[in-house]
Design an enzyme around this catalytic site. Structure first.
Site, PDB file in Angstrom:
ATOM      1  N   GLY A  73      33.483 -38.321  -7.484  1.00  0.00           N
ATOM      2  CA  GLY A  73      33.747 -36.921  -7.171  1.00  0.00           C
ATOM      3  C   GLY A  73      34.526 -36.793  -5.868  1.00  0.00           C
ATOM      4  O   GLY A  73      35.421 -35.961  -5.746  1.00  0.00           O
ATOM      5  N   SER A  74      34.183 -37.638  -4.911  1.00  0.00           N
ATOM      6  CA  SER A  74      34.899 -37.623  -3.629  1.00  0.00           C
ATOM      7  C   SER A  74      36.380 -37.907  -3.847  1.00  0.00           C
ATOM      8  O   SER A  74      37.247 -37.267  -3.243  1.00  0.00           O
ATOM      9  CB  SER A  74      34.323 -38.671  -2.678  1.00  0.00           C
ATOM     10  OG  SER A  74      32.964 -38.407  -2.414  1.00  0.00           O
ATOM     11  N   ASN A 149      25.895 -27.890  -2.933  1.00  0.00           N
ATOM     12  CA  ASN A 149      25.020 -29.041  -3.175  1.00  0.00           C
ATOM     13  C   ASN A 149      23.688 -28.973  -2.439  1.00  0.00           C
ATOM     14  O   ASN A 149      22.763 -29.691  -2.784  1.00  0.00           O
ATOM     15  CB  ASN A 149      25.733 -30.351  -2.854  1.00  0.00           C
ATOM     16  CG  ASN A 149      26.440 -30.332  -1.529  1.00  0.00           C
ATOM     17  OD1 ASN A 149      27.288 -29.474  -1.274  1.00  0.00           O
ATOM     18  ND2 ASN A 149      26.096 -31.261  -0.669  1.00  0.00           N
ATOM     19  N   GLY A 198      30.117 -38.384 -12.721  1.00  0.00           N
ATOM     20  CA  GLY A 198      29.129 -38.729 -13.734  1.00  0.00           C
ATOM     21  C   GLY A 198      27.703 -38.876 -13.237  1.00  0.00           C
ATOM     22  O   GLY A 198      26.759 -38.502 -13.935  1.00  0.00           O
ATOM     23  N   HIS A 199      27.535 -39.417 -12.032  1.00  0.00           N
ATOM     24  CA  HIS A 199      26.165 -39.761 -11.618  1.00  0.00           C
ATOM     25  C   HIS A 199      25.303 -38.555 -11.273  1.00  0.00           C
ATOM     26  O   HIS A 199      24.111 -38.694 -11.036  1.00  0.00           O
ATOM     27  CB  HIS A 199      26.168 -40.782 -10.472  1.00  0.00           C
ATOM     28  CG  HIS A 199      26.529 -40.254  -9.121  1.00  0.00           C
ATOM     29  ND1 HIS A 199      25.592 -40.077  -8.132  1.00  0.00           N
ATOM     30  CD2 HIS A 199      27.706 -39.900  -8.591  1.00  0.00           C
ATOM     31  CE1 HIS A 199      26.195 -39.643  -7.043  1.00  0.00           C
ATOM     32  NE2 HIS A 199      27.479 -39.520  -7.282  1.00  0.00           N
ATOM     33  N   CYS A 324      24.459 -37.610   2.133  1.00  0.00           N
ATOM     34  CA  CYS A 324      25.495 -38.180   2.992  1.00  0.00           C
ATOM     35  C   CYS A 324      25.192 -37.937   4.453  1.00  0.00           C
ATOM     36  O   CYS A 324      25.634 -38.663   5.322  1.00  0.00           O
ATOM     37  CB  CYS A 324      26.848 -37.571   2.647  1.00  0.00           C
ATOM     38  SG  CYS A 324      26.979 -37.160   0.917  1.00  0.00           S
TER      39      CYS A 324
HETATM   40  C1  LIG Z   1      27.840 -35.604  -4.849  1.00  0.00           C
HETATM   41  C2  LIG Z   1      28.907 -34.628  -4.505  1.00  0.00           C
HETATM   42  C3  LIG Z   1      30.220 -35.044  -4.256  1.00  0.00           C
HETATM   43  C4  LIG Z   1      30.597 -36.505  -4.208  1.00  0.00           C
HETATM   44  O1  LIG Z   1      30.590 -37.120  -5.459  1.00  0.00           O
HETATM   45  P1  LIG Z   1      30.612 -38.736  -5.475  1.00  0.00           P
HETATM   46  O2  LIG Z   1      30.834 -39.091  -6.895  1.00  0.00           O
HETATM   47  O3  LIG Z   1      29.288 -39.174  -4.967  1.00  0.00           O
HETATM   48  O4  LIG Z   1      31.727 -39.155  -4.590  1.00  0.00           O
HETATM   49  C5  LIG Z   1      31.181 -34.091  -3.993  1.00  0.00           C
HETATM   50  N1  LIG Z   1      30.883 -32.783  -3.979  1.00  0.00           N
HETATM   51  C6  LIG Z   1      29.633 -32.330  -4.209  1.00  0.00           C
HETATM   52  C7  LIG Z   1      29.366 -30.868  -4.198  1.00  0.00           C
HETATM   53  C8  LIG Z   1      28.602 -33.237  -4.466  1.00  0.00           C
HETATM   54  O5  LIG Z   1      27.375 -32.793  -4.674  1.00  0.00           O
END
Ligand SMILES: *Cc1c(COP(=O)(O)O)cnc(C)c1O
Length: 385
Positions: A73-74, A149, A198-199, A324
């Site tokens: 996601g990052s 989040n 995905g996670h 994080c």
């Molecule tokens: C977890 C998260 C991310 C990061 O996703 P990763 O796959 O862990 O890099 C980005 N934005 C939000 C809102 C998240 O909760």
């Protein structure tokens, strides 16, 4: 989870579903071909990636050629933002004060940036947004998250998207917390780009995707140069097993959503009812327009870290904000953005559930939490009772 363990940190990551793992296994073992190869072993991998792409597209209501797989996601956030900013180096960017760091640390390189304020209910306001656009007629990119989040509040994305579309301003949303938890329709939301991973919905870690609307794809440069994978925009041999798992996970999440969310709302109400009996506890963010699996509390007079350690000793996994930033002693930037004082922003407890959360886990939490809060307060110099 097992008898005296309870997992309340599904916003940090989730357990892989059995079906997802089963679907991935062949691509980690006998079907190891490279999707770019021309023989059967390769074309079978190619077919599996195409099928997963179609599943993701169906789940969020777009075309398969609008889905680009990423490593997280990052990465999707970095790509969406850097890709646009590179093409329009002088123009302005609008975001919000409580984005994930994978957005905030990317946009901050820009001189001309507006952070929309977030109110204590956990939402940005359309009036602030339209004013920011008026003040910055050269805005090239707007990036506002879908669900936050830490507090789970869902922002007025469709309304913001309509305004962006009228003005031809690119609009990205970080929907990492939302995908799999609530229905996502990129057409109805009027977004140009959307990040997911995905996670957070029972696929593996290390695979995500960026949706890019066909009409704006030429405005987004390639992120990793090399081979022709992902239409030449994101080179590197595909994480075939991870991508297959992502496809199955999103399909599962969408088909199970009504049933799952009805159960989650029930569990959430049980927690709310019980916490209502704890003195000087507050819910951070509005309960309306919020992810059904999210709660975030502050307990006056209590350090978040101490609370988490005590919960851990009782077998309860939770967090005080985003994974994080835990481990650092900074208060949550999200809660500070809501206007909470430092001491309250320090003492927050985020509880996030999933389809695997059981009544027994909630039982354990509700037995332990009031005792732990009382015990910590009895020891606290900040607490006058
Ligand atoms: C977890 C998260 C991310 C990061 O996703 P990763 O796959 O862990 O890099 C980005 N934005 C939000 C809102 C998240 O909760």
């Amino acid at each position: 989870m097992s008898n005296n363990m309870a997992y309340f940190d599904n916003a940090a990551t989730t357990k892989i579903s059995d079906n997802v793992l089963a679907a991935m296994m062949p691509y980690l073992t006998e079907n190891y071909g490279n999707p770019s190869s021309i023989y059967r072993l390769g074309t079978e991998s190619w077919r599996a990636v195409a099928e997963a792409r179609a599943k993701v597209a169906t789940a969020i209501n777009c075309q398969p050629n609008e889905i680009f797989f990423t490593g997280s996601g990052s990465e999707a956030n970095n790509w969406a933002i850097k890709g646009c900013m590179e093409n329009e180096p002088q123009s302005a960017v609008i975001t919000s004060a409580f984005e994930h760091h994978a957005v905030l640390h990317v946009v901050k390189k820009r001189d001309n940036i507006t952070y929309l304020p977030v109110y204590d209910d956990g939402f940005v306001r359309l009036a602030d947004f339209t004013r920011a656009l008026e003040n910055n007629p050269d805005t090239a990119l707007v990036t506002i998250m879908h669900a936050n989040n830490e507090i789970g509040t869902i922002q007025p994305i469709a309304e913001i998207g309509t305004i962006c579309r009228e003005r031809g301003v690119l609009f990205h949303t970080d929907a990492v917390q939302s995908v799999g938890n609530v229905h996502i329709d990129v057409q109805a939301m009027n977004v140009d780009m959307l990040s997911l991973t995905g996670h957070k919905f029972h696929a593996m870690k290390g695979v995500g995707a960026l949706y890019v609307r066909k009409a704006v794809q030429r405005r987004l440069g390639s992120f990793i140069r090399g081979g022709a994978q992902e239409s030449g925009k994101r080179a590197g041999t595909e994480n075939v097993a991870g991508i297959v798992g992502l496809g199955v996970a999103i399909e599962e999440a969408v088909s199970d959503m009504e049933r799952k969310n009805a159960k989650l709302l029930e569990l959430r109400q049980r927690i709310l009812n019980e916490v209502a009996h704890i003195p000087k506890a507050r819910l951070n963010g509005a309960i309306e327009s919020r992810l059904p699996n999210n709660l975030n509390f502050s307990f006056e007079g209590i350090e978040g870290e101490a609370l988490l350690l005590q919960l851990d000793m009782s077998g309860i996994c939770a967090s005080s904000g985003s994974a994080c930033t835990s481990g650092s002693l900074d208060p949550s930037h999200v809660l500070l953005a809501l206007g909470l004082p430092h001491e309250i922003a320090h003492g927050s407890l985020r509880l996030t559930m999933s389809k695997y959360t059981t009544d027994e886990e909630v039982d354990l939490l509700l037995t332990k939490l009031p005792i732990i809060v009382a015990k910590l307060r009895a020891m606290s110099p900040m607490w006058e009772g």
